[in-house]
Design a protein around this motif. Structure first.
Motif, PDB file in Angstrom:
ATOM      1  N   GLU A  94      -4.390   1.848  10.650  1.00 16.44           N
ATOM      2  CA  GLU A  94      -3.395   1.814  11.850  1.00 16.44           C
ATOM      3  C   GLU A  94      -2.031   1.047  11.135  1.00 16.44           C
ATOM      4  OE1 GLU A  94      -5.078  -0.362  15.131  1.00 16.44           O
ATOM      5  OE2 GLU A  94      -6.672   1.320  15.272  1.00 16.44           O
ATOM      6  N   VAL A  95      -0.956   1.661  11.542  1.00 10.09           N
ATOM      7  CA  VAL A  95       0.499   1.253  10.829  1.00 10.09           C
ATOM      8  C   VAL A  95       1.468   0.896  12.324  1.00 10.09           C
ATOM      9  CG1 VAL A  95       2.268   1.711   9.299  1.00 10.09           C
ATOM     10  CG2 VAL A  95       0.236   2.721   8.750  1.00 10.09           C
ATOM     11  N   SER A  96       1.693  -0.417  12.178  1.00  9.26           N
ATOM     12  CA  SER A  96       2.701  -0.671  13.257  1.00  9.26           C
ATOM     13  C   SER A  96       4.152  -0.275  12.712  1.00  9.26           C
ATOM     14  CB  SER A  96       2.694  -2.220  13.437  1.00  9.26           C
ATOM     15  OG  SER A  96       1.352  -2.305  13.958  1.00  9.26           O
ATOM     16  N   CYS A  97       5.121   0.134  13.741  1.00  7.90           N
ATOM     17  CA  CYS A  97       6.553   0.311  13.692  1.00  7.90           C
ATOM     18  C   CYS A  97       7.178   0.183  14.856  1.00  7.90           C
ATOM     19  CB  CYS A  97       6.831   1.827  13.000  1.00  7.90           C
ATOM     20  SG  CYS A  97       6.293   3.100  13.997  1.00  7.90           S
ATOM     21  N   PHE A  98       8.394  -0.009  14.916  1.00  5.64           N
ATOM     22  CA  PHE A  98       9.140  -0.018  16.150  1.00  5.64           C
ATOM     23  C   PHE A  98      10.454   0.481  16.042  1.00  5.64           C
ATOM     24  CE2 PHE A  98      10.680  -3.618  13.381  1.00  5.64           C
ATOM     25  CZ  PHE A  98      12.165  -3.746  13.976  1.00  5.64           C
ATOM     26  N   HIS A 103       0.861  -1.231   0.018  1.00  6.36           N
ATOM     27  CA  HIS A 103      -0.044   0.086   0.112  1.00  6.36           C
ATOM     28  C   HIS A 103       0.888   1.144   0.155  1.00  6.36           C
ATOM     29  CE1 HIS A 103      -2.917  -3.042   1.316  1.00  6.36           C
ATOM     30  NE2 HIS A 103      -3.729  -2.180   1.058  1.00  6.36           N
ATOM     31  N   GLU A 104       0.471   2.246  -0.564  1.00  5.17           N
ATOM     32  CA  GLU A 104       0.912   3.545  -0.638  1.00  5.17           C
ATOM     33  C   GLU A 104      -0.187   4.539  -0.476  1.00  5.17           C
ATOM     34  OE1 GLU A 104       3.523   7.010  -3.468  1.00  5.17           O
ATOM     35  OE2 GLU A 104       3.485   4.802  -3.823  1.00  5.17           O
ATOM     36  N   ILE A 105      -0.125   5.656   0.568  1.00  2.00           N
ATOM     37  CA  ILE A 105      -1.062   6.162   0.909  1.00  2.00           C
ATOM     38  C   ILE A 105      -0.577   7.583   1.089  1.00  2.00           C
ATOM     39  CG2 ILE A 105      -2.789   4.251   1.714  1.00  2.00           C
ATOM     40  CD1 ILE A 105      -2.359   5.441   4.545  1.00  2.00           C
ATOM     41  N   THR A 106      -1.501   8.622   1.284  1.00  2.00           N
ATOM     42  CA  THR A 106      -0.981   9.925   1.653  1.00  2.00           C
ATOM     43  C   THR A 106      -2.425  10.003   2.885  1.00  2.00           C
ATOM     44  OG1 THR A 106      -2.570  11.237   0.134  1.00  2.00           O
ATOM     45  CG2 THR A 106      -0.080  11.012  -0.127  1.00  2.00           C
ATOM     46  N   GLY A 107      -2.125  11.018   3.910  1.00  3.15           N
ATOM     47  CA  GLY A 107      -2.806  10.951   5.120  1.00  3.15           C
ATOM     48  C   GLY A 107      -2.374  11.846   6.059  1.00  3.15           C
ATOM     49  N   ARG A 108      -3.321  12.155   7.071  1.00  6.55           N
ATOM     50  CA  ARG A 108      -3.047  13.040   8.264  1.00  6.55           C
ATOM     51  C   ARG A 108      -2.892  11.888   9.119  1.00  6.55           C
ATOM     52  NH1 ARG A 108      -2.078  18.000   8.841  1.00  6.55           N
ATOM     53  NH2 ARG A 108      -3.494  18.603   6.948  1.00  6.55           N
ATOM     54  N   VAL A 109      -1.813  12.030  10.141  1.00  6.77           N
ATOM     55  CA  VAL A 109      -1.505  11.061  11.362  1.00  6.77           C
ATOM     56  C   VAL A 109      -2.778  11.959  12.597  1.00  6.77           C
ATOM     57  CG1 VAL A 109      -0.120  10.628  13.283  1.00  6.77           C
ATOM     58  CG2 VAL A 109       0.743  10.867  10.981  1.00  6.77           C
ATOM     59  N   VAL A 110      -3.462  10.894  13.187  1.00  4.44           N
ATOM     60  CA  VAL A 110      -4.632  11.317  13.963  1.00  4.44           C
ATOM     61  C   VAL A 110      -4.190  10.956  15.354  1.00  4.44           C
ATOM     62  CG1 VAL A 110      -6.538  11.459  12.366  1.00  4.44           C
ATOM     63  CG2 VAL A 110      -6.105   9.493  13.285  1.00  4.44           C
ATOM     64  N   ALA A 111      -3.371   9.892  15.490  1.00  2.00           N
ATOM     65  CA  ALA A 111      -2.885   9.370  16.710  1.00  2.00           C
ATOM     66  C   ALA A 111      -1.914   8.483  16.466  1.00  2.00           C
ATOM     67  CB  ALA A 111      -4.119   8.475  17.301  1.00  2.00           C
ATOM     68  N   VAL A 112      -0.856   8.522  17.843  1.00  2.00           N
ATOM     69  CA  VAL A 112       0.194   7.644  17.891  1.00  2.00           C
ATOM     70  C   VAL A 112       0.200   7.116  19.270  1.00  2.00           C
ATOM     71  CG1 VAL A 112       2.809   7.622  17.842  1.00  2.00           C
ATOM     72  CG2 VAL A 112       1.544   9.274  16.230  1.00  2.00           C
ATOM     73  N   LYS A 113       0.054   5.873  19.358  1.00  2.00           N
ATOM     74  CA  LYS A 113       0.125   5.005  20.467  1.00  2.00           C
ATOM     75  C   LYS A 113       1.491   4.396  20.649  1.00  2.00           C
ATOM     76  CE  LYS A 113      -1.995   1.036  22.643  1.00  2.00           C
ATOM     77  NZ  LYS A 113      -2.525  -0.404  22.567  1.00  2.00           N
ATOM     78  N   ASP A 158       4.166   1.676  23.114  1.00  2.00           N
ATOM     79  CA  ASP A 158       4.193   0.647  23.924  1.00  2.00           C
ATOM     80  C   ASP A 158       5.628   0.353  24.193  1.00  2.00           C
ATOM     81  OD1 ASP A 158       3.091  -1.335  25.775  1.00  2.00           O
ATOM     82  OD2 ASP A 158       2.931  -2.830  24.061  1.00  2.00           O
ATOM     83  N   TRP A 159       6.103   0.760  25.237  1.00  2.07           N
ATOM     84  CA  TRP A 159       7.559   0.356  25.718  1.00  2.07           C
ATOM     85  C   TRP A 159       7.501  -1.072  26.024  1.00  2.07           C
ATOM     86  CZ3 TRP A 159      10.409  -0.985  29.886  1.00  2.07           C
ATOM     87  CH2 TRP A 159      11.692  -0.833  29.970  1.00  2.07           C
ATOM     88  N   GLY A 160       8.524  -1.880  25.532  1.00  7.74           N
ATOM     89  CA  GLY A 160       8.526  -3.350  25.792  1.00  7.74           C
ATOM     90  C   GLY A 160       9.986  -3.861  26.303  1.00  7.74           C
ATOM     91  N   GLY A 161      10.698  -2.985  26.942  1.00 10.68           N
ATOM     92  CA  GLY A 161      12.074  -3.540  27.356  1.00 10.68           C
ATOM     93  C   GLY A 161      13.027  -2.983  26.317  1.00 10.68           C
ATOM     94  N   GLU A 162      13.534  -3.946  25.564  1.00 11.00           N
ATOM     95  CA  GLU A 162      14.485  -3.741  24.371  1.00 11.00           C
ATOM     96  C   GLU A 162      13.760  -2.953  23.192  1.00 11.00           C
ATOM     97  OE1 GLU A 162      18.008  -5.893  21.735  1.00 11.00           O
ATOM     98  OE2 GLU A 162      16.682  -7.187  23.162  1.00 11.00           O
ATOM     99  N   TYR A 163      12.589  -3.022  22.951  1.00 10.63           N
ATOM    100  CA  TYR A 163      11.808  -2.354  21.739  1.00 10.63           C
ATOM    101  C   TYR A 163      10.646  -1.468  22.474  1.00 10.63           C
ATOM    102  CZ  TYR A 163      14.837  -5.320  18.854  1.00 10.63           C
ATOM    103  OH  TYR A 163      15.734  -5.847  18.212  1.00 10.63           O
ATOM    104  N   THR A 164      10.480  -0.306  21.717  1.00 11.97           N
ATOM    105  CA  THR A 164       9.171   0.498  21.667  1.00 11.97           C
ATOM    106  C   THR A 164       8.397   0.182  20.539  1.00 11.97           C
ATOM    107  OG1 THR A 164      10.095   1.849  23.151  1.00 11.97           O
ATOM    108  CG2 THR A 164       8.121   2.494  22.073  1.00 11.97           C
ATOM    109  N   THR A 165       7.257  -0.274  20.707  1.00 13.10           N
ATOM    110  CA  THR A 165       6.545  -0.383  19.334  1.00 13.10           C
ATOM    111  C   THR A 165       5.466   0.783  19.329  1.00 13.10           C
ATOM    112  OG1 THR A 165       4.889  -1.698  20.677  1.00 13.10           O
ATOM    113  CG2 THR A 165       6.641  -2.921  19.372  1.00 13.10           C
ATOM    114  N   PHE A 166       4.980   1.266  18.101  1.00 10.61           N
ATOM    115  CA  PHE A 166       4.358   2.426  17.963  1.00 10.61           C
ATOM    116  C   PHE A 166       2.977   1.663  16.822  1.00 10.61           C
ATOM    117  CE2 PHE A 166       8.504   4.145  18.565  1.00 10.61           C
ATOM    118  CZ  PHE A 166       8.132   5.139  19.477  1.00 10.61           C
ATOM    119  N   VAL A 167       1.847   2.331  17.242  1.00  9.70           N
ATOM    120  CA  VAL A 167       0.645   2.085  16.506  1.00  9.70           C
ATOM    121  C   VAL A 167       0.253   3.581  15.934  1.00  9.70           C
ATOM    122  CG1 VAL A 167      -1.629   1.485  15.906  1.00  9.70           C
ATOM    123  CG2 VAL A 167      -0.048   0.011  17.333  1.00  9.70           C
TER     124      VAL A 167
END
Length: 131
Positions: free
Chosen positions: A73-77, A31-41, A43-52
């Motif tokens: 909802e796009v995940s990254c870490f 997927h390739e999209i354009t859009g506006r970020v409406v929220a960033v969640k 979640d700190w998990g020790g060695e990695y922080t994950t984001f939605v």
């Protein structure tokens, strides 16, 4: 001697299995999209922080299953720290900020939608209002 070699190999297997992740190409994204970020969640998990990162879609250049106005909802870490002699994926860069307009390159699977690794978005200029 054989026992020592086996112990060393067994000890190093987890290290070899957690090396840096292979970079993905933006053009291979599902997927390739354009859009506006409406929220960033976050979640700190020790060695990695994950984001939605929730992106309200404006346009879709590639991919299906979404339409303009939907929220993807796009995940990254991101790796929090480097432990001496512990290789592992560095993670994506910092996530976009809430309110930013972005062009996103993501891979969607049945389990999740994740940003292309490691560089999955570009920040865009805000659209100018018509006079």
């Amino acid at each position: 001697m054989k026992l020592l070699v086996l112990v060393l190999v067994a000890a190093l297997l987890p290290v070899a299995a957690s090396a840096e992740r292979i970079s993905e190409k933006r053009e291979d994204a599902t997927h390739e999209i354009t859009g506006r970020v409406v929220a960033v969640k976050k979640d700190w998990g020790g060695e990695y922080t994950t984001f939605v990162v929730k992106v309200r879609i404006e346009t879709i250049k590639k991919g299906d299953g979404f339409k303009p106005g939907d929220v993807m909802e796009v995940s990254c870490f991101k790796r929090n720290r480097r432990i001496f002699l512990t290789p592992g994926a560095s993670g994506h860069g910092d996530p976009p900020k809430k309110g930013a307009r972005i062009r996103a390159f993501v891979n969607r699977s049945p389990r999740k939608t994740e940003g292309v690794y490691p560089d999955w978005f570009d920040v865009l200029e805000d659209k100018k209002d018509a006079p």
